[in-house]
Design an enzyme around this catalytic site. Structure first.
Site, PDB file in Angstrom:
ATOM      1  N   ASP A  43      90.023  56.392   3.599  1.00  5.80           N
ATOM      2  CA  ASP A  43      91.373  56.052   3.116  1.00  5.80           C
ATOM      3  C   ASP A  43      91.778  56.476   1.628  1.00  5.80           C
ATOM      4  O   ASP A  43      92.847  56.081   1.172  1.00  5.80           O
ATOM      5  CB  ASP A  43      91.481  54.541   3.480  1.00  5.80           C
ATOM      6  N   SER A  44      90.607  56.967   1.175  1.00  4.91           N
ATOM      7  CA  SER A  44      90.899  57.281  -0.474  1.00  4.91           C
ATOM      8  C   SER A  44      91.935  58.413  -0.657  1.00  4.91           C
ATOM      9  O   SER A  44      92.390  58.672  -1.424  1.00  4.91           O
ATOM     10  CB  SER A  44      89.634  57.725  -1.050  1.00  4.91           C
ATOM     11  N   ASP A  82      88.222  56.613   8.928  1.00  2.13           N
ATOM     12  CA  ASP A  82      88.396  55.463   8.002  1.00  2.13           C
ATOM     13  C   ASP A  82      89.615  54.466   8.574  1.00  2.13           C
ATOM     14  O   ASP A  82      90.759  54.997   8.493  1.00  2.13           O
ATOM     15  CB  ASP A  82      88.390  55.749   6.495  1.00  2.13           C
ATOM     16  N   LYS A 111      85.054  53.561  10.566  1.00  2.00           N
ATOM     17  CA  LYS A 111      84.275  52.871   9.387  1.00  2.00           C
ATOM     18  C   LYS A 111      85.277  51.616   9.273  1.00  2.00           C
ATOM     19  O   LYS A 111      86.465  51.601   9.410  1.00  2.00           O
ATOM     20  CB  LYS A 111      84.318  53.640   7.906  1.00  2.00           C
ATOM     21  N   GLU A 181      78.859  50.123  -1.700  1.00  2.00           N
ATOM     22  CA  GLU A 181      79.497  50.367  -2.686  1.00  2.00           C
ATOM     23  C   GLU A 181      79.498  49.731  -3.798  1.00  2.00           C
ATOM     24  O   GLU A 181      79.594  48.720  -3.784  1.00  2.00           O
ATOM     25  CB  GLU A 181      81.056  50.772  -2.284  1.00  2.00           C
TER      26      GLU A 181
END
Length: 277
Positions: A43-44, A82, A111, A181
């Site tokens: 989703d980045s 994602d 994810k 993360e």
């Protein structure tokens, strides 16, 4: 073709897992020709590909387009889609429906961020339904507002133990691997040692079983900001900038296109044109 069993085998044999993101067909082709272990359509892309301020604004319908593009370019790679913000949080049914859309779009797994009763139950239901799940703990961008921003997680022993407890619950639910993360290296390594499934770090040190980063970050293509944990392996931004300026210069000076880049007529047809008055 690599699959969920590949990840566990790599952990069990001590070989590091290398993953990257991809958002488009041509990048997916490049990664597919390498020995990459997995591709995340993250989703980045909300920021990197679409220019949003953060990951909150991207929708499931938008991200599915990118999953489809990547799956067309990466025929032999393990692709993870994602799940974007609020595409799985309302109910198990909503989560399953959108997860199935990811798989139908070409992803091999999804994810999910976070760890609560709903996420654990959804992970279990997805796995039972044939949808592999990559879990995500530590700093979870979709919870950034409740976390108070980009905050490093696992900075204390107690907090690390809480993350480990969540990791074990997600492992029991059937997650095949876990992203960690923004964590101190020692904390991420401790979690890695105490769960059976592989850990994939991003800003979590070398003690994880593998690493994942945004491809545009390590290639120097995305320049809005560079996370502390990123090492640039190339500088695509400057290469593209120089190439574009060279193109502009040659167009302005009449050097491009040259005869080499042009199509020609036969001598007979050229004479006919010249004869026209």
């Amino acid at each position: 073709m690599k699959n969920v069993l590949t990840f566990q085998k790599l952990k069990d044999t001590g070989e590091k897992i290398a993953m990257l993101t991809a958002y488009d067909y041509s990048t997916a082709q490049v990664l597919d020709s390498s020995d990459i272990d997995g591709i995340l359509v993250g989703d980045s892309l909300a920021m990197v590909a679409l220019g949003y301020e953060n990951t909150y604004n991207i929708t499931i319908d938008e991200i599915l387009i990118f999953v489809q593009a990547v799956s067309r370019g990466a025929k032999n790679s393990f692709i993870i889609g994602d799940m974007p913000f609020m595409s799985y949080n309302l109910s198990i049914e909503q989560g399953l429906e959108n997860a199935s859309k990811m798989i139908k779009a070409g992803a091999n797994a999804i994810k999910l961020e976070g760890c609560n009763a709903h996420i654990i139950a959804l992970t279990r239901r997805c796995v039972e339904s044939g949808i592999p799940v990559l879990s995500h703990l530590g700093f979870t961008p979709q919870l950034m507002n409740t976390l108070g921003g980009h905050k490093i997680q696992g900075k204390t022993a107690d907090n690390t133990e809480k993350i480990l407890a969540c990791a074990k619950e997600l492992e029991k639910a059937g997650a095949f691997a876990l992203v960690l993360e923004l964590m101190p290296a020692a904390s991420a390594e401790y979690i890695t040692r105490n769960i059976s499934i592989p850990t994939i770090g991003i800003g979590a040190g070398a003690g994880c079983n593998g690493q994942i980063v945004v491809t545009d970050d390590i290639l120097g293509k995305f320049t809005d900001f560079t996370p502390k944990f990123i090492k640039k392996f190339a500088n695509v931004h400057d290469i593209v900038y120089e190439g574009v300026n060279s193109y502009i210069k040659e167009v302005k000076e009449g050097l491009f296109p040259s005869e080499k880049e042009a199509f020609s007529l036969t001598e007979e047809e050229r004479e006919k044109l010249n004869a026209v008055k």
